[in-house]
Design a protein around this motif. Sequence first.
Motif: not given
Length: 344
Positions: A71-74, A94-98, A179-183
């Motif tokens: 995710t972007e927060a991740g 999906g942000g979930e390990v399991s 996108a976050r990397f570019a920012s």
Amino acid sequence: MRGLISDVLRDGGVEVVAEAGDGDEAVRAVEDRRPDVVTMDVEMPGTDGIEAVERIMATRPTPILMLSAHTEAGADVTFEALDKGAVDFFAKPGGEVSTGVAQLKDELVEKVVTVSAASVDRTTATPTAVASAEPTDATLVVGSSTGGPNAIERVLAALPREASLRILVVQHMPEAFTARFASRLDERCAYDVREAGDGDRIGGGEALVAHGGSHMEVSHAADGRLRVRLVAETLGLTVQPAVDVTMRSAAEAIDGPLVGVVLTGMGSDGAAGAEAIHRAGGRVVAQDEASSVVYGMPKRAVETGCVDEVCRLDEVAARALAAARALSRDEGRGRTASPNRGGE
């Protein structure tokens, strides 16, 4: 979740010597067991993953692979962990390990094995900002993988806006992170940096970061501006975006001065691109082994015989700009088309 990750790694031939439920336990486990590599989640009770990374790198530097939410927060916390010294990250589906790790077990095992061999004692000298320069009318294509985000940031931060380069950045990274990397790059260098969109154009003083999950091709170049297109197909490649795709298309479409830069990373992506740039009359700079987190991509590029300079990370910006200036002085073009150009 720890049990699942441990099972996946053991099935892939990785010996799991310890497990930890929080950051404090992780720091103690690294001190006691001295592992080759650590997988680290971010959100844990008590001491979180960010603080644990910082403490481990201060007391017993060890290669660390972050397990990050897709995710972007991740992405935000993952880049913070990379700033603290983590080597790379694995984006949890999906942000979930399991729910997703088992499906991507081969990728996780490969990441762990690669990160375990990474150098955490590499050269850390800060690149000196290159002196202001006259416009070069040159295009710079920068590619990297493992260890690349910090390396790219350091290179771009050292480049003067006055050089008016057109910069294309290809970092192996999933969609939620580019996108976050570019920012981050936009905040930390003099160039205007954004994530690439299909049909985007850039001119001097601007940079595009390849969109995660898509190849970035240079589709047109004229009047000091470039246009790119995004390609969703894999093109039979194992990474997407691929450095080779951007470099080859740049060599095909751009007539003006063209410089390729291959930085730290696993695998061979960038080697074919370096060959294409060389055959089209451009120049190629590669990061050396001593300053690379993983000396895979630069090594394979050097082995092609098409790399003009191999240097420390803190010298890359200056060497790349010098190459661009040299090409610009050659009748404003500096390149000669190859009979095989575009035919790779």
